[in-house]
Design a protein around this motif. Structure first.
Motif, PDB file in Angstrom:
ATOM      1  N   PRO A 221       0.800  -1.234   0.000  1.00 51.05           N
ATOM      2  CA  PRO A 221       0.000   0.000   0.000  1.00 51.05           C
ATOM      3  C   PRO A 221       0.829   1.278   0.000  1.00 51.05           C
ATOM      4  N   LEU A 222       1.958   1.283   0.694  1.00 52.26           N
ATOM      5  CA  LEU A 222       2.791   2.486   0.747  1.00 52.26           C
ATOM      6  C   LEU A 222       3.275   2.882  -0.643  1.00 52.26           C
ATOM      7  N   PHE A 223       3.760   1.923  -1.413  1.00 54.83           N
ATOM      8  CA  PHE A 223       4.260   2.204  -2.761  1.00 54.83           C
ATOM      9  C   PHE A 223       3.116   2.641  -3.672  1.00 54.83           C
ATOM     10  N   PHE A 280      17.894   4.481  -2.851  1.00 55.88           N
ATOM     11  CA  PHE A 280      17.243   5.022  -1.655  1.00 55.88           C
ATOM     12  C   PHE A 280      17.870   4.347  -0.430  1.00 55.88           C
ATOM     13  N   LYS A 281      18.349   5.168   0.524  1.00 59.15           N
ATOM     14  CA  LYS A 281      19.079   4.618   1.664  1.00 59.15           C
ATOM     15  C   LYS A 281      18.510   5.088   3.001  1.00 59.15           C
ATOM     16  N   ASP A 282      17.291   5.613   2.994  1.00 57.83           N
ATOM     17  CA  ASP A 282      16.702   6.175   4.213  1.00 57.83           C
ATOM     18  C   ASP A 282      15.655   5.224   4.781  1.00 57.83           C
ATOM     19  N   GLU A 283      14.923   5.703   5.813  1.00 58.27           N
ATOM     20  CA  GLU A 283      13.849   4.911   6.406  1.00 58.27           C
ATOM     21  C   GLU A 283      12.705   4.732   5.415  1.00 58.27           C
ATOM     22  N   VAL A 284      12.075   3.565   5.457  1.00 62.00           N
ATOM     23  CA  VAL A 284      10.966   3.278   4.548  1.00 62.00           C
ATOM     24  C   VAL A 284       9.698   3.919   5.115  1.00 62.00           C
ATOM     25  N   LYS A 285       9.559   5.218   4.876  1.00 53.63           N
ATOM     26  CA  LYS A 285       8.403   5.980   5.312  1.00 53.63           C
ATOM     27  C   LYS A 285       7.942   6.866   4.156  1.00 53.63           C
ATOM     28  N   PHE A 286       6.661   7.198   4.154  1.00 47.54           N
ATOM     29  CA  PHE A 286       6.088   7.959   3.044  1.00 47.54           C
ATOM     30  C   PHE A 286       6.868   9.253   2.800  1.00 47.54           C
ATOM     31  N   ALA A 287       7.066  10.033   3.848  1.00 47.97           N
ATOM     32  CA  ALA A 287       7.718  11.339   3.693  1.00 47.97           C
ATOM     33  C   ALA A 287       9.146  11.201   3.184  1.00 47.97           C
ATOM     34  N   LYS A 288       9.863  10.187   3.649  1.00 45.40           N
ATOM     35  CA  LYS A 288      11.250   9.985   3.237  1.00 45.40           C
ATOM     36  C   LYS A 288      11.334   9.572   1.769  1.00 45.40           C
ATOM     37  N   ILE A 289      10.441   8.666   1.356  1.00 43.63           N
ATOM     38  CA  ILE A 289      10.448   8.218  -0.038  1.00 43.63           C
ATOM     39  C   ILE A 289      10.033   9.371  -0.953  1.00 43.63           C
ATOM     40  N   GLU A 290       9.032  10.138  -0.520  1.00 41.16           N
ATOM     41  CA  GLU A 290       8.583  11.276  -1.324  1.00 41.16           C
ATOM     42  C   GLU A 290       9.706  12.290  -1.501  1.00 41.16           C
ATOM     43  N   GLU A 291      10.419  12.572  -0.432  1.00 43.54           N
ATOM     44  CA  GLU A 291      11.548  13.509  -0.497  1.00 43.54           C
ATOM     45  C   GLU A 291      12.611  13.011  -1.476  1.00 43.54           C
ATOM     46  N   PHE A 292      12.804  11.687  -1.527  1.00 44.83           N
ATOM     47  CA  PHE A 292      13.811  11.075  -2.401  1.00 44.83           C
ATOM     48  C   PHE A 292      13.424  11.190  -3.881  1.00 44.83           C
ATOM     49  N   ILE A 293      12.160  10.909  -4.218  1.00 43.20           N
ATOM     50  CA  ILE A 293      11.771  10.842  -5.632  1.00 43.20           C
ATOM     51  C   ILE A 293      11.372  12.193  -6.225  1.00 43.20           C
ATOM     52  N   LYS A 294      10.991  13.149  -5.386  1.00 42.52           N
ATOM     53  CA  LYS A 294      10.436  14.413  -5.888  1.00 42.52           C
ATOM     54  C   LYS A 294      11.343  15.139  -6.883  1.00 42.52           C
ATOM     55  N   PRO A 295      12.679  15.184  -6.672  1.00 41.50           N
ATOM     56  CA  PRO A 295      13.534  15.892  -7.636  1.00 41.50           C
ATOM     57  C   PRO A 295      13.552  15.259  -9.027  1.00 41.50           C
ATOM     58  N   PHE A 296      13.123  14.008  -9.137  1.00 46.98           N
ATOM     59  CA  PHE A 296      13.177  13.306 -10.417  1.00 46.98           C
ATOM     60  C   PHE A 296      11.819  13.289 -11.134  1.00 46.98           C
ATOM     61  N   ALA A 297      10.795  13.886 -10.525  1.00 46.77           N
ATOM     62  CA  ALA A 297       9.456  13.903 -11.107  1.00 46.77           C
ATOM     63  C   ALA A 297       9.225  15.209 -11.853  1.00 46.77           C
ATOM     64  N   THR A 298       8.273  15.194 -12.790  1.00 54.35           N
ATOM     65  CA  THR A 298       7.900  16.438 -13.468  1.00 54.35           C
ATOM     66  C   THR A 298       7.260  17.377 -12.451  1.00 54.35           C
ATOM     67  N   THR A 299       7.346  18.671 -12.712  1.00 52.92           N
ATOM     68  CA  THR A 299       6.836  19.643 -11.742  1.00 52.92           C
ATOM     69  C   THR A 299       5.315  19.644 -11.684  1.00 52.92           C
ATOM     70  N   LYS A 300       4.656  19.237 -12.767  1.00 52.32           N
ATOM     71  CA  LYS A 300       3.193  19.161 -12.759  1.00 52.32           C
ATOM     72  C   LYS A 300       2.745  17.805 -13.307  1.00 52.32           C
ATOM     73  N   ARG A 301       1.537  17.446 -12.931  1.00 49.82           N
ATOM     74  CA  ARG A 301       0.971  16.185 -13.408  1.00 49.82           C
ATOM     75  C   ARG A 301       0.593  16.325 -14.874  1.00 49.82           C
ATOM     76  N   LEU A 302       1.031  15.377 -15.703  1.00 49.61           N
ATOM     77  CA  LEU A 302       0.658  15.383 -17.108  1.00 49.61           C
ATOM     78  C   LEU A 302      -0.688  14.693 -17.289  1.00 49.61           C
ATOM     79  N   THR A 303      -1.428  15.094 -18.296  1.00 45.43           N
ATOM     80  CA  THR A 303      -2.663  14.387 -18.614  1.00 45.43           C
ATOM     81  C   THR A 303      -2.317  13.050 -19.255  1.00 45.43           C
ATOM     82  N   ASP A 304      -3.291  12.155 -19.326  1.00 41.75           N
ATOM     83  CA  ASP A 304      -3.051  10.865 -19.964  1.00 41.75           C
ATOM     84  C   ASP A 304      -2.652  11.050 -21.428  1.00 41.75           C
ATOM     85  N   ILE A 305      -3.243  12.050 -22.089  1.00 43.15           N
ATOM     86  CA  ILE A 305      -2.918  12.303 -23.496  1.00 43.15           C
ATOM     87  C   ILE A 305      -1.480  12.794 -23.634  1.00 43.15           C
ATOM     88  N   GLU A 306      -1.071  13.719 -22.755  1.00 45.32           N
ATOM     89  CA  GLU A 306       0.314  14.215 -22.795  1.00 45.32           C
ATOM     90  C   GLU A 306       1.304  13.097 -22.529  1.00 45.32           C
TER      91      GLU A 306
END
Length: 382
Positions: A221-223, A280-306
């Motif tokens: 569920p966390l992932f 990823f080398k931190d604690e397996v927690k939502f906030a920690k994982i989010e902090e890890f992946i955020k720099p690699f994500a697009t700044t806005k959500r793309l539509t399904d068409i985009e």
């Protein structure tokens, strides 16, 4: 429970702080007015925060506008939970029962509170606040967003799936059981990766990818919750341990393991294949994982068409960058000559392809696939 490979759970806390500044006026009547004004402002502040039990991102949001009602009943990517009740119910007692749960499940679901007398003023056709469901309140409603926004066959827009836990059912459930029901309802926007999908993933260069390598067979569920929050901003890949070819390709030796494969730098637009690997080398927690992946994500959500347009562009790039002349060898000879349409084969005793042959193949590459056979003495004898 949230992350099946570990026993890690997590509780978030937030505080809501407000202040009132009073300035004394001259004169007795001015001073009295100032005191009453301070009292009224303080009462207003406390009332708006509902005893600091809700109001504010990540806790429980009151539904007071059509926009909030729409976000609650037609969520885009994340699961929503609505607590419905009537004015004669004990509001403070009902809401306080779920505050700790809402904090604990921050990221997994977005919580709303709906006083039916208020929301029916926004929309009189809400069945969950109708007279026929009055005996079932207070109740919990879950809205699970569809994993596909449009039905690929009928082209109809897909709606969120509603699940109801009425009062009679809730009275027989512990908070832990309710928690399990909510986390079990988190939508799954992850891709389960097998060895035959690696080539497909390789050409998806315009999106970075998050991989979870797990000893379990299903994404926890966390992932799923993080994938829902970052849906169409980064690709989430789930790899079970049994997929040994994929595990081996990424040199994974322990489970669980989370990594990001960075194929595009969004700051510079630079593409790099194969991508850079970030572990990823931190604690397996939502906030920690989010902090890890955020720099690699697009700044806005793309539509399904985009998103589909980026995939299509990657496929076209792959076709355009493919060799104009595919060399024929013993490994691919049988499959090439079994192709059930016309092909061009250039046969030569010279190992170097002549420029005129390359030029002709380039002109014909979109019409006919071209192959090159270096007919050395050994090949000729066979």
């Amino acid at each position: 429970f949230f992350f099946n490979d570990t026993a890690t759970t997590e509780i978030y806390t937030r505080s809501i702080v407000g202040s009132v500044r009073c300035v004394q006026e001259t004169g007795t009547w001015g001073y009295q007015k100032m005191i009453w004004l301070c009292i009224l402002l303080t009462i207003s502040l406390l009332s708006s925060q509902s005893f600091c039990l809700r109001g504010g991102e990540g806790i429980i949001t009151d539904i007071n506008t059509l926009e909030e009602l729409g976000n609650a009943t037609d969520p885009e990517d994340s699961l929503t939970v609505i607590i419905t009740y009537d004015k004669e119910n004990r509001e403070k007692e009902i809401i306080s029962k779920y505050v700790d749960l809402a904090k604990k499940l921050e990221g997994f679901a977005i919580f709303y509170a709906a006083k039916c007398q208020n929301v029916t003023a926004l929309n009189k056709n809400l069945s969950f606040c109708g007279e026929t469901t009055k005996q079932e309140r207070p109740q919990l409603l879950f809205y699970r967003p569809p994993e596909m926004k449009v039905n690929p066959y009928t082209k109809e827009v897909m709606k969120a799936q509603q699940t109801t836990l009425p009062k009679a059912h809730l009275s027989n459930l512990t908070i832990e059981q309710i928690q399990n029901i909510i986390t079990g309802a988190v939508p799954d926007h992850t891709m389960k990766i097998t060895a035959d999908m690696l080539d497909q993933l390789r050409i998806m260069k315009y999106f970075n990818k998050v991989y979870l390598f797990s000893a379990k067979d299903q994404a926890p569920p966390l992932f799923k919750a993080i994938a829902a929050k970052y849906n169409n901003r980064i690709i989430f890949c789930f790899v079970p341990q049994k997929e040994k070819a994929v595990v081996s390709q990424y040199n994974i030796t322990k489970f669980p393991q989370i990594l990001v494969e960075e194929t595009i730098d969004f700051q510079t637009g630079k593409i790099e294949l194969p991508g850079k690997i970030h572990l990823f080398k931190d604690e397996v927690k939502f906030a920690k994982i989010e902090e890890f992946i955020k720099p690699f994500a697009t700044t806005k959500r793309l539509t399904d068409i985009e998103k589909q347009q980026f995939f299509q562009k990657a496929i076209e790039d792959e076709k355009n960058n493919a060799p104009v002349l595919t060399p024929i060898n013993r490994d691919n000879m049988t499959s090439i000559f079994d192709i059930e349409h016309h092909i061009i084969v250039y046969v030569s005793r010279q190992e170097i392809i002549p420029p005129t042959v390359k030029s002709t193949a380039e002109k014909l590459k979109h019409a006919l696939p071209s192959f090159f056979l270096y007919a050395d003495e050994h090949m000729s004898n066979n």
